[in-house]
Scaffold this active site. Structure first.
Site, PDB file in Angstrom:
ATOM      1  N   ASP A  51     -18.236 -37.859 143.963  1.00 57.12           N
ATOM      2  CA  ASP A  51     -18.686 -38.247 142.636  1.00 57.12           C
ATOM      3  C   ASP A  51     -19.968 -37.512 142.253  1.00 57.12           C
ATOM      4  O   ASP A  51     -20.689 -37.945 141.378  1.00 57.12           O
ATOM      5  CB  ASP A  51     -18.909 -39.765 142.562  1.00 57.12           C
ATOM      6  CG  ASP A  51     -20.000 -40.240 143.530  1.00 57.12           C
ATOM      7  OD1 ASP A  51     -20.502 -39.396 144.308  1.00 57.12           O
ATOM      8  OD2 ASP A  51     -20.336 -41.429 143.514  1.00 57.12           O
ATOM      9  N   CYS A  70     -19.498 -44.748 139.697  1.00 56.28           N
ATOM     10  CA  CYS A  70     -18.647 -44.656 140.884  1.00 56.28           C
ATOM     11  C   CYS A  70     -19.179 -45.538 142.007  1.00 56.28           C
ATOM     12  O   CYS A  70     -18.422 -46.065 142.797  1.00 56.28           O
ATOM     13  CB  CYS A  70     -18.539 -43.204 141.343  1.00 56.28           C
ATOM     14  SG  CYS A  70     -17.788 -42.134 140.123  1.00 56.28           S
TER      15      CYS A  70
END
Length: 636
Positions: free
Chosen positions: A121, A177
């Protein structure tokens, strides 16, 4: 019937044996990573190595299905491995660490793998793994999600587009995330304050019967259940303070969040090996707040003012809480909820040595945060695991004869290709000829022993490379990590120094360029220095790479001219050193920089190709002073 029966029927006995002997690397064990680990285990990969830096947070539990409440604060990689043991038939090797840490994961460590799965991420780590893939010619399956959008892209070095072949625009949204245990940017603290803290205090359900025997605690172990209840009670205790409407207890919230919890993080020593440790608030800061007037929305104020504002705004929300049926939703246009998120985020930023932001700035950021969606993660992970069979050429009924026949996958909204179906799957494109990572330079890995690094002089090193790849006399050698000029025909000051004395070491990347030709030149080569203590003494092994002659291009192409007119810059610069914590998210500014392509100081030499140079400094930064180890910069 054995579990592998259906798989053998689909791919065949020979391909199944190859799959069982395959070794793959999974980078990231979060949203996509949890799904991917489950998928590739069920696909019977023989050996799976999992790398993840993070620990598990409460906010992960709604979509990262391998984790339970008892796992909070535990490493994701090792916890994920424990969670899949009951259906695992592969060898699993977990690591808690930063994949960009060259001391923990040297280049030769990556050579053991047949394929890499990226489930990251953060942009810096994606770029780093992409470059590792290019240096070692390892196939890479890249993937990512943002809310309902997601994509999957196989990358075959030299055959298909790499991660850097297409421009990465600065995102207009900020995907959530994870909630970081190690924040490195204001956005991380804002996400924590908005999606975790505010929701926990004001938007979540009040505690039910914590002794309910029917409660699913994720385990039958009595000790574990006791521990889970303790964790749960700690979280509910904060909400009880809000319900009590006792303003005198607000310092208890500050103490729990900004002293106790920070000290727990400090106890996890692995988190602070390569980054600055946070500094928790002191008791005196919490217990002696200053009275402050309402500050302007475009000012930041001191940390003591932030603490006072936190206490004041928490008291306001306490008074509102029962009037709104014990449930307050965050709204960026609600001055009270915005103020709470801003002060909490700024206090956390101060603790982690991150610049604080004004309420005005935080309003813009917090209003654009979008949540991660578990279903999107599952779809993208499924597509990634399935395409790996074609990347490894294990499907007899669909053999991979040409890598550009492979497909990538985008959600309909993300791809802009088709709105008639959820997934679009265009074929892969060949490498972008203007890509600075996979096309503009040749790449290779130099294997060096430690003693060779300490004994070999720069002049001998230059001769070795020049003769190996048939370069002319007039060349330039740069440390590509920070664009230091190490050698060219009118700069030989460092010739008598050893490689280690000029701060070249394990993980250094050098750029060797032809500076002589006017019409035809030898293509530049970028070489990764892989120092291995287990190599025989005096080892300096250059890679067998074909470095072709190419036409010198001293004038910008049509595409480059269009890009220059459009962007007002010669090249989009990329950072060559990651942050201390190795954690960067997709809202990083992709800085642009104009590089002067004119000869310097009257030199008639051909200017360095600005698309090869990936750092915002000119190649003629000379190392004149005595070198120090602090000059060594890791590859982005």
């Amino acid at each position: 019937m054995p579990r592998e029966t259906s798989l053998v029927t689909i791919i065949g006995e020979d391909s199944y044996k190859k799959l069982r002997s395959s070794r793959c690397l999974l980078v990231g064990a979060g949203g996509i990573g949890s799904e991917l680990l489950k998928d590739i285990i069920l696909m019977e990969f023989g050996e799976i190595h999992i790398v993840d830096l993070d620990t598990i947070d409460l906010s992960n539990l709604n979509r990262q299905f391998l984790f339970r409440q008892k796992d909070i604060k535990q490493p994701k990689s090792t916890t994920a491995v424990k969670a899949v043991q009951h259906f695992n038939n592969s060898k699993l090797v977990p690591y808690q660490g930063n994949v960009m840490d060259i001391s923990t994961f040297p280049l030769h460590w990556f050579e053991q793998f047949d394929i890499i799965f990226n489930a990251l991420d953060n942009l810096a780590a994606r770029r780093y793994v992409n470059k590792i893939s290019q240096f070692l010619s390892l196939p890479l399956i890249e993937s990512g999600t943002a809310g309902f959008d997601g994509y999957m892209q196989p990358i075959i070095p030299g055959k298909t587009e790499c991660f850097e072949c297409t421009k990465k625009e600065t995102p207009k949204t900020f995907p959530v995330c994870t909630i970081r245990s190690t924040p490195s940017q204001p956005i991380h603290c804002i996400v924590w304050a908005k999606n975790f803290l505010f929701n926990q205090l004001f938007a979540s359900e009040t505690s039910g019967n914590e002794d309910d025997n029917n409660q699913d605690w994720g385990t039958d172990d009595a000790e574990e259940i006791k521990r889970i209840k303790q964790e749960t009670n700690e979280l509910y205790e904060l909400q009880k303070i809000i319900i009590s409407r006792d303003a005198s207890r607000i310092p208890e919230i500050l103490n729990k969040l900004f002293i106790q919890d920070i000290n727990k993080l400090l106890a996890i020593e692995n988190l602070w090996k390569t980054r600055t440790k946070p500094v928790p608030l002191s008791d005196s800061q919490i217990n002696t707040p200053t009275k402050t007037a309402q500050s302007a929305s475009n000012s930041v104020g001191t940390i003591q003012e932030q603490i006072s504002n936190f206490i004041n705004i928490t008291q306001k929300l306490m008074d509102r809480y029962p009037k709104e049926q014990n449930h307050i939703e965050f709204d960026k246009d609600d001055a009270d909820t915005l103020e709470f998120v801003a002060t909490a985020a700024n206090i956390r930023s101060h603790i982690f040595n991150i610049p604080m932001k004004s309420v005005f700035d935080i309003k813009q950021i917090a209003g654009n945060i979008i949540p991660a969606i578990a279903t999107t993660n599952a779809i993208v992970a499924g597509a990634s695991s399935l395409i790996s069979l074609r990347v490894l050429n294990l499907l007899k009924y669909a053999p991979t004869t040409k890598y550009t026949d492979l497909n990538m996958a985008f959600t309909a909204k993300a791809s802009n290709l088709s709105q008639n179906r959820y997934l679009s799957n265009p074929k892969l494109a060949p490498p972008n000829k203007n890509c600075p990572v996979c096309s503009k330079v040749c790449r290779g890995v130099i294997k060096l022993s430690s003693d060779c690094l300490n004994k070999m002089k720069l002049s001998d090193f230059v001769v070795l490379i020049r003769e190996k790849y048939s370069y002319p006399q007039d060349i330039s050698l740069l440390d590509a990590s920070n664009q230091r000029l190490l050698f060219d025909y009118d700069f030989e000051d460092l010739n008598d120094r050893t490689l280690s004395e000029i701060n070249l070491g394990n993980g250094s990347i050098i750029l060797f360029s032809d500076e002589e030709g006017d019409t035809m030149i030898r293509k530049a080569i970028e070489l990764f220095l892989d120092v291995d203590d287990e190599l025989p003494c005096n080892t300096c092994s250059l890679p067998d790479v074909e470095v072709p002659l190419i036409k010198a291009n001293n004038s910008p192409s049509k595409n480059e001219e269009e890009e220059k007119n459009e962007k007002g810059a010669d090249v989009v610069a990329t950072t060559n050193s990651h942050g201390k914590d190795g954690i960067v998210i997709l809202d990083d500014d992709e800085g642009e920089i104009t590089i002067d392509a004119e000869p310097i100081n009257g030199s008639k030499k051909r200017p360095v190709d600005t698309e090869i140079s990936e750092a915002p400094s000119n190649k003629r930064t000379k190392l004149v002073n005595e070198p120090t180890n602090s000059d060594i910069v890791e590859l982005d």
